[in-house]
Scaffold this motif. Sequence first.
Motif, mmCIF file in Angstrom:
data_model
loop_
_atom_site.group_PDB
_atom_site.id
_atom_site.type_symbol
_atom_site.label_atom_id
_atom_site.label_comp_id
_atom_site.label_asym_id
_atom_site.label_seq_id
_atom_site.Cartn_x
_atom_site.Cartn_y
_atom_site.Cartn_z
ATOM 1 N N ALA A 196 -76.381 -47.069 -50.038
ATOM 2 C CA ALA A 196 -77.664 -47.018 -49.332
ATOM 3 C C ALA A 196 -78.503 -48.249 -49.651
ATOM 4 C CB ALA A 196 -78.422 -45.751 -49.722
ATOM 5 N N SER A 200 -79.316 -51.636 -46.969
ATOM 6 C CA SER A 200 -80.732 -51.651 -46.583
ATOM 7 C C SER A 200 -81.272 -53.072 -46.679
ATOM 8 C CB SER A 200 -81.550 -50.731 -47.504
ATOM 9 O OG SER A 200 -81.145 -49.394 -47.375
ATOM 10 N N VAL A 206 -85.101 -46.195 -50.219
ATOM 11 C CA VAL A 206 -83.961 -45.289 -50.143
ATOM 12 C C VAL A 206 -84.414 -43.933 -50.672
ATOM 13 C CG1 VAL A 206 -81.689 -44.755 -51.095
ATOM 14 C CG2 VAL A 206 -82.211 -47.087 -50.364
ATOM 15 N N ASP A 223 -81.084 -43.943 -45.991
ATOM 16 C CA ASP A 223 -81.565 -45.325 -46.022
ATOM 17 C C ASP A 223 -82.135 -45.690 -44.663
ATOM 18 O OD1 ASP A 223 -79.517 -46.816 -44.266
ATOM 19 O OD2 ASP A 223 -78.192 -45.835 -45.709
#
Length: 289
Positions: A196, A200, A206, A223
Motif C-alpha cells: 500500500a 501510493s 494509508v 491506499d
Amino acid sequence: MKRPFVIFYALIIYAIAELFWWGYMLVRLQPNRFGMIMGEGSVFIVVFLVGAISLHKSINKERKLQDQKRNFLLSVTHELKSPLASIKLYLETIQKRKLEHSQILDFAGKCLLDVDRLNDMVENMLLAAKIENSSYTFPKEQFNLSMLVDGVVNRLQINRCDFKEQLINAEIEPKVEITGDKFALTSVVTNLIENAVKYSSPCAEVNVRLFRKDGEVYLLVADHGIGIADNEKTRIFDKFYRVGSEDTRNTKGTGLGLYIVKQVLDKHQARIEVKDNVPAGSVFEVVFG
C-alpha cells in the motif's frame, strides 16, 4: 525468443503443405479411395494442429515465466543494492566525521530501518521457497493479532512529510485473538502494508483497520495510489506477477509479496478480496472465519 517461434511456425506450415501435397498425389493415384484419404488426412491435420497449439502455449508460458524470473532477479539485485548503499553511506559518515551523539543515533536508526527492509525481503524469499516445495508446516498457535498489526504499523510508519500527519493511519480493535502461524501472518500484514505504501504517492495516507464483525475478524488495508485494473485483480497473487508492464512500471518489488499473502491465507482458510478505493487506489480485505 522470436527466432525459435519463426522456425516453429515455418515447420508447421511446411508440414501441412507436405500433407496436402501427398494427399493430392494419393487421390490422383487412387481416386476411388478419395473419401478414406480425406477422412484420415482431416483427422491427422486436426491432431497435428491441436498438438502444435498446445506446444505453442507451453513455449509461450515458459517464455513468460523466464521473463518473470529474469525481472525478479533484476528486482532483487536492485532491492539489495539500495539499502546496502544507504547503510554503507551512513556508516562511512559516522566513521569519517565527528558527529553529535544525536546524529549518530539518527544514522544508526536509519541503518536499522534498512536492515529491517533487507530482512523482510530475505524472509519473503525463504518463505516463498518453502511454500513452493511444501517444506513449511505452518505451526499454529493462539496469539494477539491486534499487537501484531500494531507492531508492523509502528515499524513501517513514515513521518517525514508533516509532523502533524502520519502516513499510516491505523484503527486497531484491541485484544483481537486468532489461531494461526504468527510468523507467516506477520509476513502477510507486512506485505499488505508495504504494498500500500509502495504504490501510493509520496505522503499519501494509508489506512489500516482491524476489527471483529459477525463472529469474523477483518483486516483492511487501503491506499489512495494507482489502483489495480479489473483484469489484473485475479493475477496479482501469482508468483512473480507485478501490476503494469515492465516498460511502464516505476515501483520496486520482487513480485513475491502478494503470492505469499495468498498462499498463507489459504493455509489459514482465510479469504482475501481486492476492491477499488474511492476516489482512487485499492482496498485489500482479509477475513478470518
